[in-house]
Motif scaffolding. Structure first.
Motif, PDB file in Angstrom:
ATOM      1  N   PRO A 115       0.098  -8.966  -0.516  1.00 49.15           N
ATOM      2  CA  PRO A 115       0.802  -8.363  -1.300  1.00 49.15           C
ATOM      3  C   PRO A 115       0.105  -6.641  -0.759  1.00 49.15           C
ATOM      4  CG  PRO A 115      -0.170 -10.414  -2.800  1.00 49.15           C
ATOM      5  CD  PRO A 115      -0.293 -10.313  -0.806  1.00 49.15           C
ATOM      6  N   LEU A 116       0.978  -6.214  -1.327  1.00 48.45           N
ATOM      7  CA  LEU A 116       0.983  -4.469  -0.739  1.00 48.45           C
ATOM      8  C   LEU A 116      -0.333  -3.643  -2.541  1.00 48.45           C
ATOM      9  CD1 LEU A 116       4.155  -2.750   0.663  1.00 48.45           C
ATOM     10  CD2 LEU A 116       1.783  -3.594   1.675  1.00 48.45           C
ATOM     11  N   PRO A 117      -1.429  -3.228  -1.806  1.00 54.17           N
ATOM     12  CA  PRO A 117      -1.406  -2.857  -3.175  1.00 54.17           C
ATOM     13  C   PRO A 117      -0.812  -1.736  -3.931  1.00 54.17           C
ATOM     14  CG  PRO A 117      -2.210  -1.711  -0.494  1.00 54.17           C
ATOM     15  CD  PRO A 117      -1.850  -2.482  -0.541  1.00 54.17           C
ATOM     16  N   THR A 118      -1.087  -1.188  -5.124  1.00 48.91           N
ATOM     17  CA  THR A 118       0.077  -0.285  -5.657  1.00 48.91           C
ATOM     18  C   THR A 118      -0.442   0.165  -7.207  1.00 48.91           C
ATOM     19  OG1 THR A 118       1.021  -1.875  -6.627  1.00 48.91           O
ATOM     20  CG2 THR A 118       2.547  -1.809  -5.073  1.00 48.91           C
ATOM     21  N   SER A 119      -0.413   0.461  -7.347  1.00 48.74           N
ATOM     22  CA  SER A 119      -0.521   0.933  -8.592  1.00 48.74           C
ATOM     23  C   SER A 119       0.832   0.533  -9.176  1.00 48.74           C
ATOM     24  CB  SER A 119      -0.789   2.893  -9.002  1.00 48.74           C
ATOM     25  OG  SER A 119      -0.202   3.486  -8.566  1.00 48.74           O
ATOM     26  N   VAL A 120       0.424   0.833 -10.613  1.00 48.31           N
ATOM     27  CA  VAL A 120       2.006   1.469 -11.346  1.00 48.31           C
ATOM     28  C   VAL A 120       3.446   1.769 -11.143  1.00 48.31           C
ATOM     29  CG1 VAL A 120       1.892   2.478 -13.307  1.00 48.31           C
ATOM     30  CG2 VAL A 120       3.052   0.580 -13.726  1.00 48.31           C
ATOM     31  N   ASN A 121       2.888   3.396  -9.967  1.00 46.81           N
ATOM     32  CA  ASN A 121       3.464   4.260 -10.511  1.00 46.81           C
ATOM     33  C   ASN A 121       4.217   4.633  -8.582  1.00 46.81           C
ATOM     34  OD1 ASN A 121       4.280   5.308 -12.460  1.00 46.81           O
ATOM     35  ND2 ASN A 121       2.868   5.886 -12.925  1.00 46.81           N
ATOM     36  N   ALA A 132       7.083   9.863  -9.809  1.00 46.33           N
ATOM     37  CA  ALA A 132       5.414  11.388 -10.247  1.00 46.33           C
ATOM     38  C   ALA A 132       6.460  12.338 -11.054  1.00 46.33           C
ATOM     39  CB  ALA A 132       4.843  12.037  -8.315  1.00 46.33           C
ATOM     40  N   PHE A 133       5.234  13.007 -11.781  1.00 49.01           N
ATOM     41  CA  PHE A 133       5.827  14.569 -12.564  1.00 49.01           C
ATOM     42  C   PHE A 133       5.796  15.696 -11.587  1.00 49.01           C
ATOM     43  CE2 PHE A 133       3.854  18.683 -13.896  1.00 49.01           C
ATOM     44  CZ  PHE A 133       5.033  18.814 -15.671  1.00 49.01           C
ATOM     45  N   GLU A 134       6.532  16.183 -12.083  1.00 53.37           N
ATOM     46  CA  GLU A 134       7.573  16.829 -10.566  1.00 53.37           C
ATOM     47  C   GLU A 134       7.521  16.829  -9.865  1.00 53.37           C
ATOM     48  OE1 GLU A 134       4.716  20.342 -11.490  1.00 53.37           O
ATOM     49  OE2 GLU A 134       6.290  20.846 -13.049  1.00 53.37           O
ATOM     50  N   ALA A 135       7.418  15.388  -8.870  1.00 54.79           N
ATOM     51  CA  ALA A 135       7.345  14.195  -7.629  1.00 54.79           C
ATOM     52  C   ALA A 135       6.631  14.813  -6.432  1.00 54.79           C
ATOM     53  CB  ALA A 135       8.847  15.301  -7.339  1.00 54.79           C
ATOM     54  N   ASN A 136       5.039  15.422  -7.447  1.00 56.09           N
ATOM     55  CA  ASN A 136       4.580  15.578  -6.081  1.00 56.09           C
ATOM     56  C   ASN A 136       3.641  14.906  -6.335  1.00 56.09           C
ATOM     57  OD1 ASN A 136       4.746  18.657  -5.850  1.00 56.09           O
ATOM     58  ND2 ASN A 136       3.383  18.989  -8.040  1.00 56.09           N
ATOM     59  N   VAL A 137       3.349  13.816  -4.997  1.00 51.44           N
ATOM     60  CA  VAL A 137       2.316  13.571  -3.889  1.00 51.44           C
ATOM     61  C   VAL A 137       1.631  13.805  -3.091  1.00 51.44           C
ATOM     62  CG1 VAL A 137       2.702  10.736  -3.297  1.00 51.44           C
ATOM     63  CG2 VAL A 137       4.578  11.074  -4.816  1.00 51.44           C
ATOM     64  N   LEU A 138       0.071  13.017  -3.441  1.00 49.17           N
ATOM     65  CA  LEU A 138      -0.889  14.125  -3.026  1.00 49.17           C
ATOM     66  C   LEU A 138      -1.691  12.085  -1.846  1.00 49.17           C
ATOM     67  CD1 LEU A 138      -1.275  15.145  -5.818  1.00 49.17           C
ATOM     68  CD2 LEU A 138      -2.941  16.426  -4.548  1.00 49.17           C
ATOM     69  N   TYR A 170      -2.217   8.883  -4.551  1.00 47.20           N
ATOM     70  CA  TYR A 170      -2.094   9.208  -5.608  1.00 47.20           C
ATOM     71  C   TYR A 170      -1.376  10.416  -6.228  1.00 47.20           C
ATOM     72  CZ  TYR A 170      -5.734  12.292  -3.778  1.00 47.20           C
ATOM     73  OH  TYR A 170      -5.844  13.500  -2.535  1.00 47.20           O
ATOM     74  N   THR A 171      -1.401  10.832  -7.196  1.00 46.73           N
ATOM     75  CA  THR A 171      -0.940  11.790  -8.359  1.00 46.73           C
ATOM     76  C   THR A 171      -2.773  12.783  -9.046  1.00 46.73           C
ATOM     77  OG1 THR A 171      -0.659  10.469 -10.256  1.00 46.73           O
ATOM     78  CG2 THR A 171       1.361  10.959  -8.858  1.00 46.73           C
ATOM     79  N   ASP A 214      -3.406   7.306 -10.435  1.00 47.48           N
ATOM     80  CA  ASP A 214      -2.448   6.052 -10.216  1.00 47.48           C
ATOM     81  C   ASP A 214      -2.982   6.001  -8.176  1.00 47.48           C
ATOM     82  OD1 ASP A 214      -0.727   6.136 -12.381  1.00 47.48           O
ATOM     83  OD2 ASP A 214      -0.074   8.086 -11.379  1.00 47.48           O
ATOM     84  N   LEU A 215      -4.047   5.519  -8.542  1.00 44.81           N
ATOM     85  CA  LEU A 215      -4.258   5.968  -6.941  1.00 44.81           C
ATOM     86  C   LEU A 215      -4.251   4.569  -6.720  1.00 44.81           C
ATOM     87  CD1 LEU A 215      -6.239   6.764  -4.657  1.00 44.81           C
ATOM     88  CD2 LEU A 215      -8.636   5.910  -6.269  1.00 44.81           C
ATOM     89  N   VAL A 216      -4.076   4.413  -5.049  1.00 41.16           N
ATOM     90  CA  VAL A 216      -3.869   3.698  -4.599  1.00 41.16           C
ATOM     91  C   VAL A 216      -4.426   3.652  -3.175  1.00 41.16           C
ATOM     92  CG1 VAL A 216      -2.035   2.185  -2.599  1.00 41.16           C
ATOM     93  CG2 VAL A 216      -1.439   2.773  -5.115  1.00 41.16           C
ATOM     94  N   ARG A 217      -5.230   2.861  -2.587  1.00 42.23           N
ATOM     95  CA  ARG A 217      -6.491   2.879  -1.463  1.00 42.23           C
ATOM     96  C   ARG A 217      -6.022   1.566  -0.570  1.00 42.23           C
ATOM     97  NH1 ARG A 217     -12.148   3.281  -4.866  1.00 42.23           N
ATOM     98  NH2 ARG A 217     -12.672   3.422  -2.696  1.00 42.23           N
TER      99      ARG A 217
END
Length: 265
Positions: free
Chosen positions: A161-167, A191-197, A246-247, A257-260
């Motif tokens: 399985p891949l590590p995921t968050s709900v988003n 993501a809010f306003e489609a911004n992913v960091l 994350y966002t 929503d941090l995915v590591r």
């Protein structure tokens, strides 16, 4: 390390199925299915399968994501639990209008990848290498005839399985991959306003790639596709590290929503 990038299907054997019929249906071969699932002695008589067996079926497609074939009685909740992820994410990346309405033989992308077991591997070593717990690996491979906790077979296709968050889910780089300056990143995010960091840290906590943002092709409530590159701003001080995706909260700027993802340099 052998990650399998070709498209693979996860299929549950039904009454009347044969390896030949399954191979024809998914563009595979009997021999490839036998190897991927170790359908040999002492697991089983060569090629013998039973209703309820879960098989990984390699296809001839050069690339593609792991695809789960819905069986009778499945729910999105069951499928999400198998891969230690979230109902919203499975529904969103498959653009399901009604998550409560799925049907047998429907094909759904799931957040997982496949590792081909090598001679000398152990499940505990594989778990450490990819940063995915043994219990999650066990759950993803349940009901597979060639899977055992205490004995694994070279060439067996192990579902991880891949590590995921709900988003957020990240498709590239995969856990355990070697990351270089300028590495491509790709995934899906709600993501809010489609911004992913994203940023990269080594195991000493040094920020190798500073926080940067990219914009998905759709904003919440949709799961948009995002891509970017990962330039190195500092030289890694260790051989291992993590990619963070994350966002940030629009209210206070905190990480959400941090995915590591475990990576190597």
């Amino acid at each position: 390390m052998t990650i399998v990038f070709k498209k693979n299907y996860i299929y549950t054997v039904r009454r009347g199925d044969t390896l030949y019929s399954i191979a024809r249906r998914f563009g595979s071969t009997v021999e490839a299915i036998e190897r991927a699932n170790h359908l040999f002695e002492p697991v089983t008589d060569p090629g013998l399968i039973f209703p309820g067996d879960v098989l990984v079926v390699p296809s001839l497609s050069k690339t593609g994501k792991v695809t789960y074939v819905v069986k009778s009685g499945d729910t999105i909740s069951h499928i999400a639990a198998r891969f230690s992820t979230f109902i919203d994410l499975v529904s969103g990346i498959n653009k399901l209008e009604n998550p409560d309405l799925i049907f047998p033989d429907q094909q759904l992308i799931v957040p997982a990848f496949i590792y081909e077991i090598q001679s000398g591997d152990t499940l505990s070593a594989i778990s450490r290498r990819f940063g995915v717990s043994l219990s999650k690996i066990q759950k993803a491979n349940q009901d597979r005839p060639g899977f055992k906790l205490d004995l694994i077979w070279p060439e067996f296709y192990l579902l991880i399985p891949l590590p995921t968050s709900v988003n957020i889910v990240v498709w590239d780089p995969l856990p355990g991959m070697k990351v270089r300056n300028g590495q491509r990143i790709e995934g899906n995010a709600r993501a809010f306003e489609a911004n992913v960091l994203h940023q990269i840290r080594d195991d000493n906590g040094v920020i190798v790639s500073n926080e940067r943002f990219t914009t998905a092709d759709a904003g919440a409530p949709e799961y948009g596709n995002f891509t970017n590159t990962l330039p190195f701003d500092r030289t890694p001080t260790t051989n291992n590290g993590e990619l963070w995706v994350y966002t940030r909260s629009p209210k206070d700027g905190s990480i959400q929503d941090l995915v590591r993802i475990k990576i190597y340099f």
